[in-house]
Design a protein around this motif. Structure first.
Motif, PDB file in Angstrom:
ATOM      1  N   VAL A 119      19.928   6.547  -4.413  1.00 14.55           N
ATOM      2  CA  VAL A 119      18.920   5.504  -4.629  1.00 14.55           C
ATOM      3  C   VAL A 119      17.804   5.697  -3.604  1.00 14.55           C
ATOM      4  N   ASN A 120      16.562   5.510  -4.051  1.00 12.76           N
ATOM      5  CA  ASN A 120      15.406   5.578  -3.142  1.00 12.76           C
ATOM      6  C   ASN A 120      14.971   4.166  -2.789  1.00 12.76           C
ATOM      7  N   ALA A 121      15.177   3.774  -1.531  1.00 11.19           N
ATOM      8  CA  ALA A 121      14.663   2.458  -1.118  1.00 11.19           C
ATOM      9  C   ALA A 121      13.136   2.461  -1.082  1.00 11.19           C
ATOM     10  N   HIS A 122      12.527   3.663  -1.031  1.00  9.33           N
ATOM     11  CA  HIS A 122      11.054   3.690  -1.007  1.00  9.33           C
ATOM     12  C   HIS A 122      10.455   3.496  -2.397  1.00  9.33           C
ATOM     13  N   LYS A 123      11.294   3.420  -3.412  1.00  8.82           N
ATOM     14  CA  LYS A 123      10.762   3.077  -4.734  1.00  8.82           C
ATOM     15  C   LYS A 123      10.898   1.563  -4.947  1.00  8.82           C
ATOM     16  N   MET A 124      11.966   1.093  -5.614  1.00 10.27           N
ATOM     17  CA  MET A 124      12.011  -0.355  -5.931  1.00 10.27           C
ATOM     18  C   MET A 124      12.027  -1.271  -4.705  1.00 10.27           C
ATOM     19  N   GLN A 178       2.317   5.228  -9.491  1.00 11.53           N
ATOM     20  CA  GLN A 178       3.466   5.995  -9.035  1.00 11.53           C
ATOM     21  C   GLN A 178       4.703   5.118  -9.048  1.00 11.53           C
ATOM     22  N   LEU A 179       5.847   5.745  -8.800  1.00 14.23           N
ATOM     23  CA  LEU A 179       7.086   4.967  -8.778  1.00 14.23           C
ATOM     24  C   LEU A 179       7.334   4.364  -7.392  1.00 14.23           C
ATOM     25  N   TYR A 180       6.262   4.048  -6.700  1.00 13.65           N
ATOM     26  CA  TYR A 180       6.340   3.282  -5.455  1.00 13.65           C
ATOM     27  C   TYR A 180       4.985   2.629  -5.263  1.00 13.65           C
ATOM     28  N   SER A 232      15.550  13.796 -17.856  1.00 16.93           N
ATOM     29  CA  SER A 232      15.891  13.529 -16.453  1.00 16.93           C
ATOM     30  C   SER A 232      14.860  14.173 -15.530  1.00 16.93           C
ATOM     31  N   HIS A 233      15.009  13.921 -14.248  1.00 17.25           N
ATOM     32  CA  HIS A 233      14.019  14.375 -13.265  1.00 17.25           C
ATOM     33  C   HIS A 233      14.054  15.897 -13.103  1.00 17.25           C
ATOM     34  N   TYR A 234      12.887  16.480 -12.862  1.00 18.36           N
ATOM     35  CA  TYR A 234      12.807  17.948 -12.796  1.00 18.36           C
ATOM     36  C   TYR A 234      13.606  18.543 -11.644  1.00 18.36           C
ATOM     37  N   ALA A 270      19.569   6.470 -13.637  1.00 17.96           N
ATOM     38  CA  ALA A 270      19.312   5.026 -13.698  1.00 17.96           C
ATOM     39  C   ALA A 270      17.810   4.841 -13.514  1.00 17.96           C
ATOM     40  N   GLY A 271      17.095   4.773 -14.627  1.00 15.44           N
ATOM     41  CA  GLY A 271      15.640   4.695 -14.564  1.00 15.44           C
ATOM     42  C   GLY A 271      15.054   6.092 -14.701  1.00 15.44           C
ATOM     43  N   THR A 272      14.847   6.540 -15.945  1.00 14.62           N
ATOM     44  CA  THR A 272      14.248   7.866 -16.123  1.00 14.62           C
ATOM     45  C   THR A 272      12.778   7.795 -15.716  1.00 14.62           C
ATOM     46  N   THR A 273      12.248   8.929 -15.306  1.00 12.16           N
ATOM     47  CA  THR A 273      10.963   8.938 -14.613  1.00 12.16           C
ATOM     48  C   THR A 273       9.812   8.447 -15.492  1.00 12.16           C
ATOM     49  N   VAL A 274       9.828   8.740 -16.773  1.00 14.40           N
ATOM     50  CA  VAL A 274       8.733   8.272 -17.628  1.00 14.40           C
ATOM     51  C   VAL A 274       9.030   6.895 -18.236  1.00 14.40           C
ATOM     52  N   LEU A 320      25.107   9.802 -10.401  1.00 11.94           N
ATOM     53  CA  LEU A 320      24.108   8.900 -10.974  1.00 11.94           C
ATOM     54  C   LEU A 320      22.844   8.969 -10.125  1.00 11.94           C
ATOM     55  N   ASP A 321      21.787   9.521 -10.704  1.00 15.48           N
ATOM     56  CA  ASP A 321      20.493   9.613 -10.024  1.00 15.48           C
ATOM     57  C   ASP A 321      19.773   8.270 -10.185  1.00 15.48           C
ATOM     58  N   GLY A 322      19.859   7.448  -9.143  1.00 18.10           N
ATOM     59  CA  GLY A 322      19.203   6.137  -9.170  1.00 18.10           C
ATOM     60  C   GLY A 322      17.956   6.104  -8.306  1.00 18.10           C
ATOM     61  N   ALA A 323      17.320   7.273  -8.149  1.00 15.93           N
ATOM     62  CA  ALA A 323      16.131   7.332  -7.275  1.00 15.93           C
ATOM     63  C   ALA A 323      15.123   6.260  -7.668  1.00 15.93           C
ATOM     64  N   TYR A 324      14.855   6.153  -8.948  1.00 18.67           N
ATOM     65  CA  TYR A 324      13.855   5.192  -9.410  1.00 18.67           C
ATOM     66  C   TYR A 324      14.429   3.764  -9.436  1.00 18.67           C
ATOM     67  N   CYS A 325      15.479   3.550 -10.233  1.00 16.06           N
ATOM     68  CA  CYS A 325      15.899   2.161 -10.473  1.00 16.06           C
ATOM     69  C   CYS A 325      17.339   1.849 -10.056  1.00 16.06           C
ATOM     70  N   PRO A 327      16.237  13.662   2.632  1.00 17.00           N
ATOM     71  CA  PRO A 327      14.766  13.635   2.718  1.00 17.00           C
ATOM     72  C   PRO A 327      14.070  13.128   1.462  1.00 17.00           C
ATOM     73  N   GLY A 328      14.787  12.748   0.434  1.00 18.41           N
ATOM     74  CA  GLY A 328      14.159  12.219  -0.776  1.00 18.41           C
ATOM     75  C   GLY A 328      15.156  12.255  -1.917  1.00 18.41           C
ATOM     76  N   GLY A 329      14.742  11.731  -3.059  1.00 18.10           N
ATOM     77  CA  GLY A 329      15.636  11.673  -4.210  1.00 18.10           C
ATOM     78  C   GLY A 329      16.002  13.054  -4.743  1.00 18.10           C
ATOM     79  N   SER A 330      15.047  13.982  -4.679  1.00 11.74           N
ATOM     80  CA  SER A 330      15.327  15.337  -5.146  1.00 11.74           C
ATOM     81  C   SER A 330      16.427  15.961  -4.293  1.00 11.74           C
ATOM     82  N   MET A 331      16.318  15.759  -2.999  1.00  9.02           N
ATOM     83  CA  MET A 331      17.310  16.329  -2.087  1.00  9.02           C
ATOM     84  C   MET A 331      18.646  15.576  -2.150  1.00  9.02           C
TER      85      MET A 331
END
Ligand code: PLP
Length: 456
Positions: free
Chosen positions: A281-286, A73-75, A170-172, A225-229, A252-257, A132-136
């Motif tokens: 940005v998701n701190a729960h990922k990188m 997973q990405l975490y 990009s992310h769904y 910034a960091g596509t999901t696949v 800029l969706d930086g959820a992943y990277c 509540p998350g990158g999607s939100m």
């Protein structure tokens, strides 16, 4: 409470031992789940012994996301100081809507947001929130953009065909959010990408012009910034040239990277982030904080207020809005997701965050050079990505990943890009070091040798 804290420590010991002895938990077939474990909810109390025994069984069969065999997973992983912060947040059980209830926790959230705004180079009017998350986070960016484009939208709703642009990889959540917002999935344009998976500025511009000619209303461009696949980075400066020409909101969706902003070596991957209208940005990922820890910042704090504040006399009874974070958040009651990030950051400093980020790229380099040095492998991904995509011999990726999971060998997933299906090894898990990467390949090679796959 003492008794439960004691039990908690015992259960954590079980978990830590399991992570070592059985790093991939044996999966239970869904049809057998309720037979294998007693998950039933009884009418009468459960004895302390049964309660503990059942929890231990559940822990044993729960997938281990902090083991050195987890690449799925990405975490992944567990950073002690961040975990400490989250445990404390549970004990404090504050809600983050008002200063009256949150006290210093509000200051903790605000100082993280301020620091991130500074790091990305946003101006003095910038602000943000924990979503509540990158999607939100993406959802919030899209709502702000909608309301900026059409100031009547919050009252009247969406009354025209408003168009969203995002890359085909990009992310769904962009599509899903368009549906949730009343924009509609048909109004999302999927912009073509180059062979690295980066959005093509020319195709973006063509699509915008076509929509304008046909009377549609372009308002929002999403970069990743960091596509999901593939872990690709869209060229933000280049895309900004187009989005600014047509006066569109750039997110800029930086959820992943997006966390590359913490690294001197890798922050060039988001060059131009200071030009965006919003960044998440998701701190729960990188950064390895426990789930979830998702941040969105925006250039103009007004936009957060316009889209997310609501008067409520029963809630906002003291202090200025600046400290009543419910005025800029998506939810009403809101978990304290800030403390775990603060305890991590405070304890290791910005330099520590940089080391975390750099290590993931280093491990990806280790994986890529292993693949490049072994002719049985085919590499599909590129430098500057922490998703290492490959195939081994002609073993079908999906079958291999599923078999590795079912036989409790490795947790790794597969992906598809430009008609190729491949294994995606993610080097984000904080417990990994170089030997775990090499070991991953050894386990995989032995496994393939001992199994018969339908070779392509
Ligand atoms: C993971 C991810 C998201 C979604 O984040 P969640 O916290 O899982 O909602 C959005 N965009 C990208 C690029 C991601 O990798």
């Amino acid at each position: 409470m003492d008794e439960d804290l004691k039990l908690f420590n015992e259960l954590v010991q079980v978990l830590l031992e399991e992570e070592q002895s059985q790093p991939v938990a044996k999966p239970i077939e869904t049809e057998l789940l309720y037979d294998k474990l007693d998950l039933s909810l009884p009418d009468t109390p459960t004895s302390a012994d049964d309660f503990k025994a059942e929890l231990i069984e559940i822990i044993k069969y729960t997938p281990k996301t902090a083991s050195s065999s987890f690449f799925n997973q990405l975490y992944g992983g567990r950073l002690d100081k961040a975990t400490l912060g989250d445990l404390l947040a549970v004990m404090l059980n504050t809600s983050m809507y008002t200063y009256k209830i949150g006290g210093p926790q509000i200051g903790i959230e605000k100082i993280i947001l301020k620091k991130i705004c500074e790091i990305v180079g946003y101006g003095p009017n910038s602000d943000g929130t924990f979503a509540p998350g990158g999607s939100m986070s993406n959802f919030m960016a899209m709502v702000m953009a909608r309301d900026k484009y059409d100031k009547y939208a919050p009252r009247k709703g969406v009354t025209s065909k408003m168009i969203i642009y995002t890359s085909e990889v990009s992310h769904y959540s962009i599509n899903k959010n368009a549906a949730l917002m009343g924009i509609g999935r048909d109004q999302v344009r999927e912009v073509k990408t180059n062979n690295h998976g980066e959005m093509l500025a020319e195709d973006l511009e063509l699509k915008i012009q076509k929509d304008l000619e046909e009377g549609y209303h372009p308002f929002f461009v999403n970069c990743t910034a960091g596509t999901t696949v593939m872990g690709a980075f869209d060229d933000v400066s280049l895309i900004h040239k187009v989005s600014s020409k047509y006066n569109l909101w750039l997110h800029l969706d930086g959820a992943y990277c997006g966390s590359v902003i913490f690294s001197e070596t890798y922050k060039h991957l988001v060059n131009g982030v200071e030009l965006t209208d919003s960044f998440s940005v998701n701190a729960h990922k990188m950064l390895g904080t426990p789930l979830s820890c998702s941040i969105i910042v925006t250039q103009n704090s007004e936009d957060l207020h316009i889209s997310f504040s609501n008067e409520a006399e029963y809630l906002y009874q003291t202090d200025g809005d600046e400290y009543n974070l419910g005025k800029t958040s998506l939810q009403c009651g809101r978990r304290n997701d800030a403390l775990k990030f603060w305890t991590l950051w405070k304890s290791i400093g910005s330099q520590g965050l940089e080391r975390i980020v750099n290590k993931q790229f280093l491990l990806a380099d280790v994986a890529r050079s292993y693949i490049n040095n072994h002719p049985d492998y085919t590499l599909f991904s590129f430098d500057n990505s922490i998703s290492v995509c490959f195939n081994y011999k002609s073993t079908p990726a999906k079958e291999l990943c599923t078999a590795l999971y079912k036989e409790a060998q490795l947790m790794v997933s597969y992906g598809v890009f430009k008609e190729h299906e491949f294994i995606r090894l993610v080097t984000i898990n904080s417990v990994l070091d170089e030997t775990d990467i090499i070991n991953f390949f050894k386990v995989l090679e032995t496994f393939v040798k001992n199994h018969k796959f339908n070779l392509k």
